[in-house]
Design a protein around this motif. Sequence first.
Motif, PDB file in Angstrom:
ATOM      1  N   GLN A 176      43.109 -14.623  -8.447  1.00 46.21           N
ATOM      2  CA  GLN A 176      42.050 -14.617  -7.442  1.00 46.21           C
ATOM      3  C   GLN A 176      42.351 -13.601  -6.351  1.00 46.21           C
ATOM      4  O   GLN A 176      43.513 -13.341  -6.023  1.00 46.21           O
ATOM      5  CB  GLN A 176      41.929 -16.018  -6.820  1.00 46.21           C
ATOM      6  N   THR A 177      41.303 -13.019  -5.805  1.00 53.50           N
ATOM      7  CA  THR A 177      41.419 -12.139  -4.639  1.00 53.50           C
ATOM      8  C   THR A 177      40.348 -12.549  -3.631  1.00 53.50           C
ATOM      9  O   THR A 177      39.286 -13.049  -4.008  1.00 53.50           O
ATOM     10  CB  THR A 177      41.226 -10.657  -4.999  1.00 53.50           C
TER      11      THR A 177
ATOM     12  N   TRP B 208      45.786 -12.105  -2.316  1.00 48.44           N
ATOM     13  CA  TRP B 208      45.935 -12.039  -3.767  1.00 48.44           C
ATOM     14  C   TRP B 208      46.745 -13.241  -4.237  1.00 48.44           C
ATOM     15  O   TRP B 208      47.818 -13.534  -3.691  1.00 48.44           O
ATOM     16  CB  TRP B 208      46.666 -10.772  -4.189  1.00 48.44           C
ATOM     17  N   LEU B 209      46.244 -13.939  -5.255  1.00 46.74           N
ATOM     18  CA  LEU B 209      46.941 -15.088  -5.834  1.00 46.74           C
ATOM     19  C   LEU B 209      47.347 -14.760  -7.260  1.00 46.74           C
ATOM     20  O   LEU B 209      46.508 -14.407  -8.098  1.00 46.74           O
ATOM     21  CB  LEU B 209      46.039 -16.324  -5.845  1.00 46.74           C
ATOM     22  N   GLY B 210      48.645 -14.873  -7.540  1.00 49.54           N
ATOM     23  CA  GLY B 210      49.153 -14.681  -8.890  1.00 49.54           C
ATOM     24  C   GLY B 210      49.859 -15.936  -9.373  1.00 49.54           C
ATOM     25  O   GLY B 210      50.384 -16.710  -8.568  1.00 49.54           O
TER      26      GLY B 210
ATOM     27  N   GLN C 215      46.476  -1.834  -7.667  1.00 48.35           N
ATOM     28  CA  GLN C 215      47.919  -1.765  -7.435  1.00 48.35           C
ATOM     29  C   GLN C 215      48.565  -3.136  -7.586  1.00 48.35           C
ATOM     30  O   GLN C 215      49.567  -3.312  -8.283  1.00 48.35           O
ATOM     31  CB  GLN C 215      48.202  -1.238  -6.025  1.00 48.35           C
ATOM     32  N   ILE C 216      47.990  -4.127  -6.908  1.00 46.61           N
ATOM     33  CA  ILE C 216      48.561  -5.474  -6.934  1.00 46.61           C
ATOM     34  C   ILE C 216      48.498  -6.055  -8.349  1.00 46.61           C
ATOM     35  O   ILE C 216      49.468  -6.666  -8.826  1.00 46.61           O
ATOM     36  CB  ILE C 216      47.840  -6.397  -5.939  1.00 46.61           C
ATOM     37  N   ALA C 217      47.371  -5.855  -9.038  1.00 46.82           N
ATOM     38  CA  ALA C 217      47.229  -6.372 -10.398  1.00 46.82           C
ATOM     39  C   ALA C 217      48.283  -5.766 -11.326  1.00 46.82           C
ATOM     40  O   ALA C 217      48.881  -6.467 -12.156  1.00 46.82           O
ATOM     41  CB  ALA C 217      45.832  -6.096 -10.924  1.00 46.82           C
TER      42      ALA C 217
ATOM     43  N   ARG D 108      53.124 -20.287  -8.240  1.00 44.69           N
ATOM     44  CA  ARG D 108      52.139 -19.363  -7.669  1.00 44.69           C
ATOM     45  C   ARG D 108      52.764 -18.449  -6.608  1.00 44.69           C
ATOM     46  O   ARG D 108      53.593 -18.897  -5.820  1.00 44.69           O
ATOM     47  CB  ARG D 108      50.986 -20.151  -7.046  1.00 44.69           C
ATOM     48  N   LEU D 109      52.327 -17.204  -6.627  1.00 45.80           N
ATOM     49  CA  LEU D 109      52.704 -16.223  -5.601  1.00 45.80           C
ATOM     50  C   LEU D 109      51.441 -15.823  -4.850  1.00 45.80           C
ATOM     51  O   LEU D 109      50.458 -15.395  -5.467  1.00 45.80           O
ATOM     52  CB  LEU D 109      53.349 -14.988  -6.231  1.00 45.80           C
ATOM     53  N   VAL D 110      51.468 -15.969  -3.529  1.00 42.64           N
ATOM     54  CA  VAL D 110      50.330 -15.585  -2.691  1.00 42.64           C
ATOM     55  C   VAL D 110      50.767 -14.451  -1.775  1.00 42.64           C
ATOM     56  O   VAL D 110      51.763 -14.572  -1.051  1.00 42.64           O
ATOM     57  CB  VAL D 110      49.814 -16.767  -1.843  1.00 42.64           C
TER      58      VAL D 110
END
Length: 334
Positions: free
Chosen positions: A293-294, A312-314, A279-281, A250-252
Amino acid sequence: MRVTLDSLVDTLKAAAETSRLRILALLSRGDLTVSDLTEILSQSQPRVSRHLKLLLEAGLIERYQEGSWAFFRVADTDATRDLVMGLVSRVHDGDPQIERDTERLSSVKRKRQERAREFFADNAASWDEIRSLHVPDKAVETALLKLVGKRPFQSMLDLGTGTGRLLEIFAPLYRRGVGIDMSREMLTVARANLDKAGVSNAQVRLGDIYAPPVERDSFDLITIHQVLHYLDDPAAAIREAARLLRPSGRLVIVDFASHALEFLREEHAHIRLGFSDRQIADWFAEAGLELEQTQDFEPRGASEAKLTVKLWLGRDRRLLIADPAAIAAARETA
C-alpha cells in the motif's frame, strides 16, 4: 522458554535481595545509568555496581554503552521480562521503600526532560521550517494507526526513532518496543517523552540503522519515519530492516515524495530529495518484501515550494507455515 530447576533457583537467588529487587523494579520502568541508580537508591557506586554485576550474571538485566554512559535495562527476552515483571508486580505500590524510590526516579526523569527541552529549544527553528512545508504530523499519525490496525502484536522496532513518537502512539498495541538512533541527544529526548507518556514497554538504544543492535527475525512491525532522506544508501537500510522482520512482518516507511527543494540539502543535511513509488517498490522487492500500500499526503496550498509526505507499507513474503493462527492474524491485519 523453560529452564532447568537449578538455573531457575540461581536466578531467583540473584533477585531475592532487597536492593536488587528495588533495582529490578526501577529498571522495569525504563533504562537507567549507574549514576541514576546511585542517586535513587542512596547507595555508594561500588555497592550499586556489585548488585548490577550479580543481576547481569543471572541474565536478568543487560548493559549497553552510549558514549561515556553505560545504561542498564531488563534483559531483552520475553521469558526474562515476564519473570521480572511478575516479581516486581507482586511488590505493593504502597511499600515505603518503593514509594521513595519512585519519587527519586521521578526526579531523575524530570532532569532528562529538562535536557530534552534544551535540545528542542536549540533546534526548534530548523524543525519548524521543514514542518511548515508539509502536512501536519497528526494527519500522518492518524493514517499510520489506521493502517497498522487495532490488533495487538508482539514486537515493534523504530529505526531512527528520533523523539520516540511512533513508539509512543503504538505502545498500546505492542508487547515490546525498541527504538534505535545514532544521536545521544535524540535518545535523551525520546526517553524523556516516553517517560512523560508513561510508556514502560519500550526502550531506546544507540545504534546504526545499517547494523541495528537487535536480533534478526524478531519484529512484527518496523517503522522508518522521516529517516531515509538523510541516508546515502537507503536500499541497504531497507534490506537490513527486512532481515529483522518476522515472517509476514510489516515495514512502514514515511518520507517525502520526490521533490526539487535543493535548500534542504544545503541547509538541513538532506542527502536524498524524496523518493518515488518505483524506487521504494524496487528496494522492497530486492529485500524480499511485497509493496502492499502507498498513501500520499499533500500539503494545503500545494505548490512547488511544498513537500508531499508519502507512506509505503511492505510485508515480508515468508509465511509462518507451522503456525496457522499466525497466518490468519497476518491476513486480518493486511
